[in-house]
Design a protein around this motif. Structure first.
Motif, PDB file in Angstrom:
ATOM      1  N   LEU A  29       4.314   4.241  -3.852  1.00  0.00           N
ATOM      2  CA  LEU A  29       3.624   3.153  -2.799  1.00  0.00           C
ATOM      3  C   LEU A  29       2.561   2.558  -3.727  1.00  0.00           C
ATOM      4  O   LEU A  29       2.345   1.297  -3.225  1.00  0.00           O
ATOM      5  CB  LEU A  29       3.040   3.917  -1.754  1.00  0.00           C
ATOM      6  N   GLU A  30       1.743   2.899  -4.313  1.00  0.00           N
ATOM      7  CA  GLU A  30       0.430   2.285  -4.828  1.00  0.00           C
ATOM      8  C   GLU A  30       0.835   0.837  -5.545  1.00  0.00           C
ATOM      9  O   GLU A  30       0.058  -0.047  -5.077  1.00  0.00           O
ATOM     10  CB  GLU A  30       0.109   3.162  -6.072  1.00  0.00           C
ATOM     11  N   GLU A  31       1.841   0.573  -6.129  1.00  0.00           N
ATOM     12  CA  GLU A  31       2.251  -0.674  -6.810  1.00  0.00           C
ATOM     13  C   GLU A  31       2.452  -1.628  -5.720  1.00  0.00           C
ATOM     14  O   GLU A  31       2.275  -3.073  -5.816  1.00  0.00           O
ATOM     15  CB  GLU A  31       3.471  -0.557  -7.698  1.00  0.00           C
ATOM     16  N   HIS A  32       2.872  -1.441  -4.534  1.00  0.00           N
ATOM     17  CA  HIS A  32       3.038  -2.220  -3.245  1.00  0.00           C
ATOM     18  C   HIS A  32       1.891  -2.277  -2.212  1.00  0.00           C
ATOM     19  O   HIS A  32       1.998  -3.109  -1.277  1.00  0.00           O
ATOM     20  CB  HIS A  32       4.316  -1.739  -2.663  1.00  0.00           C
ATOM     21  N   LEU A  33       0.821  -1.700  -2.663  1.00  0.00           N
ATOM     22  CA  LEU A  33      -0.281  -1.482  -1.665  1.00  0.00           C
ATOM     23  C   LEU A  33      -0.654  -2.751  -1.083  1.00  0.00           C
ATOM     24  O   LEU A  33      -0.693  -3.152   0.016  1.00  0.00           O
ATOM     25  CB  LEU A  33      -1.268  -0.622  -2.153  1.00  0.00           C
ATOM     26  N   GLU A  34      -0.644  -3.727  -1.859  1.00  0.00           N
ATOM     27  CA  GLU A  34      -1.307  -5.155  -1.359  1.00  0.00           C
ATOM     28  C   GLU A  34      -0.132  -5.791  -0.445  1.00  0.00           C
ATOM     29  O   GLU A  34      -0.502  -6.540   0.518  1.00  0.00           O
ATOM     30  CB  GLU A  34      -1.829  -6.145  -2.524  1.00  0.00           C
ATOM     31  N   GLU A  35       0.965  -5.558  -0.757  1.00  0.00           N
ATOM     32  CA  GLU A  35       2.110  -6.089  -0.062  1.00  0.00           C
ATOM     33  C   GLU A  35       1.936  -5.583   1.222  1.00  0.00           C
ATOM     34  O   GLU A  35       2.138  -6.256   2.304  1.00  0.00           O
ATOM     35  CB  GLU A  35       3.652  -5.933  -0.886  1.00  0.00           C
ATOM     36  N   TYR A  36       1.909  -4.360   1.463  1.00  0.00           N
ATOM     37  CA  TYR A  36       1.775  -3.380   2.500  1.00  0.00           C
ATOM     38  C   TYR A  36       0.709  -4.006   3.480  1.00  0.00           C
ATOM     39  O   TYR A  36       0.775  -4.239   4.760  1.00  0.00           O
ATOM     40  CB  TYR A  36       1.991  -2.128   2.448  1.00  0.00           C
ATOM     41  N   LEU A  37      -0.542  -4.114   2.930  1.00  0.00           N
ATOM     42  CA  LEU A  37      -1.538  -4.440   3.655  1.00  0.00           C
ATOM     43  C   LEU A  37      -1.477  -6.059   4.136  1.00  0.00           C
ATOM     44  O   LEU A  37      -1.878  -6.488   5.356  1.00  0.00           O
ATOM     45  CB  LEU A  37      -2.996  -4.260   2.838  1.00  0.00           C
ATOM     46  N   GLN A  38      -0.980  -6.933   3.297  1.00  0.00           N
ATOM     47  CA  GLN A  38      -0.908  -8.436   3.765  1.00  0.00           C
ATOM     48  C   GLN A  38       0.161  -8.467   4.923  1.00  0.00           C
ATOM     49  O   GLN A  38       0.011  -8.846   5.829  1.00  0.00           O
ATOM     50  CB  GLN A  38      -0.169  -9.113   2.631  1.00  0.00           C
ATOM     51  N   SER A  39       1.376  -7.634   5.064  1.00  0.00           N
ATOM     52  CA  SER A  39       2.486  -7.415   5.889  1.00  0.00           C
ATOM     53  C   SER A  39       1.667  -6.921   7.112  1.00  0.00           C
ATOM     54  O   SER A  39       1.956  -7.296   8.255  1.00  0.00           O
ATOM     55  CB  SER A  39       3.468  -6.653   5.388  1.00  0.00           C
TER      56      SER A  39
END
Length: 45
Positions: A29-39
């Motif tokens: 999950l860590e590498e996608h954290l910014e994408e998740y927060l933006q979504s």
């Protein structure tokens, strides 16, 4: 980690309110954290 193990652990952690191991977070999950927060922000979640 094997894919089935990751899938099982993520399902338990995210859908069944189980514990989320730090190693699993870092690995999956860590590498996608910014994408998740933006979504989350865009969807109003």
């Amino acid at each position: 980690m094997r894919q089935k193990t990751i899938e099982k652990n993520l399902t338990k952690a995210l859908l069944a309110n189980g514990p989320l191991a730090w190693a699993l977070f870092e690995y999956e999950l860590e590498e996608h954290l910014e994408e998740y927060l933006q979504s989350k922000h865009e969807d109003g979640d």
